[in-house]
Design a protein around this motif. Structure first.
Motif, PDB file in Angstrom:
ATOM      1  N   ALA A 150       0.829  -1.207   0.000  1.00 13.97           N
ATOM      2  CA  ALA A 150       0.000   0.000   0.000  1.00 13.97           C
ATOM      3  C   ALA A 150       0.863   1.257   0.000  1.00 13.97           C
ATOM      4  CB  ALA A 150      -0.930  -0.008   1.201  1.00 13.97           C
ATOM      5  N   ARG A 151       1.999   1.187   0.681  1.00 16.83           N
ATOM      6  CA  ARG A 151       2.920   2.329   0.704  1.00 16.83           C
ATOM      7  C   ARG A 151       3.635   2.467  -0.641  1.00 16.83           C
ATOM      8  NH1 ARG A 151       6.251   0.621   4.415  1.00 16.83           N
ATOM      9  NH2 ARG A 151       4.942   1.347   6.123  1.00 16.83           N
ATOM     10  N   LEU A 152       4.034   1.346  -1.229  1.00 17.28           N
ATOM     11  CA  LEU A 152       4.769   1.378  -2.491  1.00 17.28           C
ATOM     12  C   LEU A 152       3.898   1.801  -3.666  1.00 17.28           C
ATOM     13  CD1 LEU A 152       6.920  -1.870  -2.320  1.00 17.28           C
ATOM     14  CD2 LEU A 152       7.795   0.468  -2.484  1.00 17.28           C
ATOM     15  N   PHE A 153       2.643   1.382  -3.653  1.00 15.64           N
ATOM     16  CA  PHE A 153       1.753   1.597  -4.794  1.00 15.64           C
ATOM     17  C   PHE A 153       0.618   2.503  -4.348  1.00 15.64           C
ATOM     18  CE2 PHE A 153       3.707  -2.631  -5.159  1.00 15.64           C
ATOM     19  CZ  PHE A 153       4.463  -2.411  -6.322  1.00 15.64           C
ATOM     20  N   ALA A 154       0.914   3.791  -4.352  1.00 19.24           N
ATOM     21  CA  ALA A 154      -0.005   4.776  -3.772  1.00 19.24           C
ATOM     22  C   ALA A 154      -1.332   4.842  -4.522  1.00 19.24           C
ATOM     23  CB  ALA A 154       0.662   6.146  -3.747  1.00 19.24           C
ATOM     24  N   ASP A 155      -1.329   4.475  -5.814  1.00 19.27           N
ATOM     25  CA  ASP A 155      -2.586   4.506  -6.567  1.00 19.27           C
ATOM     26  C   ASP A 155      -3.430   3.259  -6.337  1.00 19.27           C
ATOM     27  OD1 ASP A 155      -1.145   2.598  -7.946  1.00 19.27           O
ATOM     28  OD2 ASP A 155      -1.379   3.514  -9.928  1.00 19.27           O
ATOM     29  N   GLY A 156      -2.914   2.337  -5.508  1.00 22.00           N
ATOM     30  CA  GLY A 156      -3.696   1.151  -5.151  1.00 22.00           C
ATOM     31  C   GLY A 156      -3.618   0.013  -6.134  1.00 22.00           C
ATOM     32  N   GLU A 157      -2.787   0.123  -7.194  1.00 23.48           N
ATOM     33  CA  GLU A 157      -2.653  -0.939  -8.182  1.00 23.48           C
ATOM     34  C   GLU A 157      -1.199  -1.361  -8.308  1.00 23.48           C
ATOM     35  OE1 GLU A 157      -4.366   0.154 -11.909  1.00 23.48           O
ATOM     36  OE2 GLU A 157      -6.403  -0.158 -11.183  1.00 23.48           O
ATOM     37  N   LEU A 158      -0.992  -2.607  -8.706  1.00 21.78           N
ATOM     38  CA  LEU A 158       0.373  -3.126  -8.872  1.00 21.78           C
ATOM     39  C   LEU A 158       0.401  -4.166  -9.978  1.00 21.78           C
ATOM     40  CD1 LEU A 158       0.277  -6.199  -7.466  1.00 21.78           C
ATOM     41  CD2 LEU A 158       0.327  -4.845  -5.380  1.00 21.78           C
ATOM     42  N   ASP A 159       1.598  -4.410 -10.500  1.00 26.39           N
ATOM     43  CA  ASP A 159       1.835  -5.529 -11.407  1.00 26.39           C
ATOM     44  C   ASP A 159       2.321  -6.699 -10.566  1.00 26.39           C
ATOM     45  OD1 ASP A 159       1.206  -4.421 -13.970  1.00 26.39           O
ATOM     46  OD2 ASP A 159       3.037  -3.223 -13.825  1.00 26.39           O
ATOM     47  N   GLU A 160       1.533  -7.769 -10.527  1.00 27.91           N
ATOM     48  CA  GLU A 160       1.860  -8.953  -9.740  1.00 27.91           C
ATOM     49  C   GLU A 160       2.634  -9.908 -10.658  1.00 27.91           C
ATOM     50  OE1 GLU A 160      -0.887 -10.982  -6.544  1.00 27.91           O
ATOM     51  OE2 GLU A 160      -1.336 -11.812  -8.524  1.00 27.91           O
ATOM     52  N   PRO A 161       3.966 -10.057 -10.445  1.00 34.95           N
ATOM     53  CA  PRO A 161       4.795 -10.803 -11.397  1.00 34.95           C
ATOM     54  C   PRO A 161       4.924 -12.280 -11.023  1.00 34.95           C
ATOM     55  CG  PRO A 161       6.206  -9.669  -9.853  1.00 34.95           C
ATOM     56  CD  PRO A 161       4.783  -9.380  -9.416  1.00 34.95           C
ATOM     57  N   TYR A 162       4.930 -13.117 -12.054  1.00 32.12           N
ATOM     58  CA  TYR A 162       5.025 -14.561 -11.865  1.00 32.12           C
ATOM     59  C   TYR A 162       6.075 -15.163 -12.787  1.00 32.12           C
ATOM     60  CZ  TYR A 162       0.658 -14.444  -9.257  1.00 32.12           C
ATOM     61  OH  TYR A 162      -0.306 -14.176  -8.327  1.00 32.12           O
ATOM     62  N   LEU A 163       6.615 -16.295 -12.345  1.00 34.24           N
ATOM     63  CA  LEU A 163       7.323 -17.223 -13.204  1.00 34.24           C
ATOM     64  C   LEU A 163       6.477 -18.491 -13.239  1.00 34.24           C
ATOM     65  CD1 LEU A 163      11.001 -16.774 -11.973  1.00 34.24           C
ATOM     66  CD2 LEU A 163       9.947 -15.809 -14.031  1.00 34.24           C
ATOM     67  N   CYS A 164       5.972 -18.812 -14.400  1.00 37.31           N
ATOM     68  CA  CYS A 164       5.146 -20.014 -14.542  1.00 37.31           C
ATOM     69  C   CYS A 164       6.052 -21.153 -14.992  1.00 37.31           C
ATOM     70  CB  CYS A 164       4.028 -19.780 -15.550  1.00 37.31           C
ATOM     71  SG  CYS A 164       2.842 -21.136 -15.610  1.00 37.31           S
ATOM     72  N   GLY A 165       6.286 -22.103 -14.095  1.00 39.19           N
ATOM     73  CA  GLY A 165       7.151 -23.231 -14.387  1.00 39.19           C
ATOM     74  C   GLY A 165       6.362 -24.402 -14.933  1.00 39.19           C
ATOM     75  N   LEU A 166       6.809 -24.945 -16.047  1.00 39.77           N
ATOM     76  CA  LEU A 166       6.144 -26.055 -16.725  1.00 39.77           C
ATOM     77  C   LEU A 166       7.064 -27.254 -16.796  1.00 39.77           C
ATOM     78  CD1 LEU A 166       3.960 -27.332 -18.670  1.00 39.77           C
ATOM     79  CD2 LEU A 166       5.189 -26.164 -20.538  1.00 39.77           C
ATOM     80  N   THR A 167       6.548 -28.426 -16.445  1.00 44.32           N
ATOM     81  CA  THR A 167       7.242 -29.700 -16.630  1.00 44.32           C
ATOM     82  C   THR A 167       6.345 -30.606 -17.469  1.00 44.32           C
ATOM     83  OG1 THR A 167       8.384 -29.525 -14.508  1.00 44.32           O
ATOM     84  CG2 THR A 167       8.227 -31.718 -15.479  1.00 44.32           C
ATOM     85  N   VAL A 168       6.880 -31.125 -18.566  1.00 44.04           N
ATOM     86  CA  VAL A 168       6.127 -32.029 -19.434  1.00 44.04           C
ATOM     87  C   VAL A 168       6.834 -33.378 -19.441  1.00 44.04           C
ATOM     88  CG1 VAL A 168       5.403 -32.517 -21.810  1.00 44.04           C
ATOM     89  CG2 VAL A 168       5.103 -30.221 -20.841  1.00 44.04           C
ATOM     90  N   VAL A 169       6.070 -34.415 -19.167  1.00 48.69           N
ATOM     91  CA  VAL A 169       6.596 -35.767 -18.999  1.00 48.69           C
ATOM     92  C   VAL A 169       5.946 -36.674 -20.045  1.00 48.69           C
ATOM     93  CG1 VAL A 169       6.862 -37.699 -17.390  1.00 48.69           C
ATOM     94  CG2 VAL A 169       6.836 -35.346 -16.524  1.00 48.69           C
ATOM     95  N   ARG A 170       6.763 -37.435 -20.754  1.00 54.02           N
ATOM     96  CA  ARG A 170       6.209 -38.376 -21.721  1.00 54.02           C
ATOM     97  C   ARG A 170       6.851 -39.745 -21.522  1.00 54.02           C
ATOM     98  NH1 ARG A 170       5.623 -37.205 -26.578  1.00 54.02           N
ATOM     99  NH2 ARG A 170       5.899 -34.963 -26.574  1.00 54.02           N
ATOM    100  N   PRO A 171       6.129 -40.824 -21.839  1.00 49.82           N
ATOM    101  CA  PRO A 171       6.735 -42.154 -21.761  1.00 49.82           C
ATOM    102  C   PRO A 171       7.978 -42.241 -22.627  1.00 49.82           C
ATOM    103  CG  PRO A 171       4.348 -42.309 -22.069  1.00 49.82           C
ATOM    104  CD  PRO A 171       4.713 -40.860 -22.256  1.00 49.82           C
ATOM    105  N   ALA A 172       8.994 -42.900 -22.110  1.00 53.53           N
ATOM    106  CA  ALA A 172      10.267 -42.997 -22.826  1.00 53.53           C
ATOM    107  C   ALA A 172      10.126 -43.720 -24.153  1.00 53.53           C
ATOM    108  CB  ALA A 172      11.303 -43.704 -21.962  1.00 53.53           C
ATOM    109  N   THR A 173       9.100 -44.535 -24.296  1.00 53.13           N
ATOM    110  CA  THR A 173       8.906 -45.307 -25.535  1.00 53.13           C
ATOM    111  C   THR A 173       8.241 -44.516 -26.632  1.00 53.13           C
ATOM    112  OG1 THR A 173       6.838 -46.134 -24.610  1.00 53.13           O
ATOM    113  CG2 THR A 173       8.803 -47.506 -24.342  1.00 53.13           C
ATOM    114  N   SER A 174       7.684 -43.314 -26.294  1.00 57.22           N
ATOM    115  CA  SER A 174       7.005 -42.537 -27.331  1.00 57.22           C
ATOM    116  C   SER A 174       8.028 -41.919 -28.261  1.00 57.22           C
ATOM    117  CB  SER A 174       6.129 -41.446 -26.697  1.00 57.22           C
ATOM    118  OG  SER A 174       6.941 -40.467 -26.068  1.00 57.22           O
ATOM    119  N   GLN A 175       7.642 -41.678 -29.506  1.00 57.72           N
ATOM    120  CA  GLN A 175       8.532 -41.143 -30.531  1.00 57.72           C
ATOM    121  C   GLN A 175       8.075 -39.743 -30.899  1.00 57.72           C
ATOM    122  OE1 GLN A 175      11.293 -42.852 -31.571  1.00 57.72           O
ATOM    123  NE2 GLN A 175      10.684 -44.298 -29.978  1.00 57.72           N
ATOM    124  N   ALA A 176       8.325 -38.755 -30.010  1.00 59.44           N
ATOM    125  CA  ALA A 176       7.889 -37.387 -30.290  1.00 59.44           C
ATOM    126  C   ALA A 176       8.933 -36.668 -31.111  1.00 59.44           C
ATOM    127  CB  ALA A 176       7.666 -36.652 -28.992  1.00 59.44           C
TER     128      ALA A 176
END
Length: 252
Positions: free
Chosen positions: A226-252
């Motif tokens: 509230a002190r930092l963002f006097a206008d009452g709004e902020l940019d809420e930053p994220y790191l979206c971490g993705l893990t994709v798992v596939r069977p070792a036998t698949s041929q992607a």
């Protein structure tokens, strides 16, 4: 069979389901681009299980990409919010450690913000059983971007009261015949300070607190942004971490 140790805490979300639905962040389009890249196929037309679907945030976004989505959610309160938001989506009540789906029936099993509630010794074999030969298991989380100074300060302030879950999960798959790929997507959303505090209040470590302690801690944490963002709004930053798992036998 005994419940996984985290499941009681997972069910606590039912008490804040309506607040969760309106304050939790979405996921950026780049996340779904990365899922498609690593899966080697578009989400459009794919049979997708959104496991731990919560109030339907990822369910909605997956449907917008053209996926045929079945939502699976154990909590009554969360499932009720999902049903209100996505009334046309098939909804199954159940746990990720046991999937009521036939062998080779799914193209993608997605866990948005939910994999840490499972027991990998059970949930990985279940996913591999239910996936088609070229199917993938996709896990993702929005995590606060602590490279941003005010976020790092907030995380440090709250650290004594919170207990996070690991989101670097590739090592969990070492015992299984799979291949693992990861991505990280930086993004942010513009919200009010009050919405930011309400979002924090839906995280499980706050939900299970004594109500007076929770209110006091969140109220005290409101002061800095509230002190930092006097206008009452902020940019809420994220790191979206993705893990994709596939069977070792698949041929992607």
């Amino acid at each position: 069979m005994a419940l996984h140790a985290n499941q009681a805490r997972a069910r606590s979300f039912d008490t804040v389901a309506a607040q969760y639905a309106v304050t939790r962040p979405d996921y950026p389009p780049a996340l779904f681009d990365a899922v498609e890249e690593l899966a080697g196929r578009p989400l459009a037309g794919a049979d997708v299980l959104d496991r731990g679907a919560g109030t339907g945030i990822a369910t909605r976004l997956l449907r917008e990409r053209g996926a045929r989505v079945v939502a699976m959610e154990p909590g009554a309160g969360m499932a009720a919010e999902l049903r209100r938001a996505e009334p046309e989506v098939p909804l199954v009540r159940g746990e990720g450690n046991r999937l009521p789906f036939a062998v080779g029936s799914l193209d993608v099993i997605a866990y948005a913000q939910a994999w840490h509630w499972t027991d990998p010794a059970l949930s990985v074999p279940e996913a591999l059983r239910a996936l088609r030969p070229h199917g993938v298991l996709a896990l993702w989380w929005n995590q606060a971007d602590i490279s941003v100074p005010w976020v790092a300060a907030e995380e440090e302030r709250l650290a004594p009261f919170t207990r996070g879950f690991p989101t670097t999960v590739a090592n969990l798959f070492a015992p299984f015949p799979v291949r693992v790929a990861t991505r990280e997507i930086a993004w942010s959303r513009r919200i009010t300070v009050e919405e930011h505090i309400r979002n924090l209040g839906t995280h499980s470590h706050f939900v299970v607190m004594d109500p007076a302690e929770r209110a006091g801690l969140l109220g005290a944490n409101r002061t800095a942004p509230a002190r930092l963002f006097a206008d009452g709004e902020l940019d809420e930053p994220y790191l979206c971490g993705l893990t994709v798992v596939r069977p070792a036998t698949s041929q992607a």
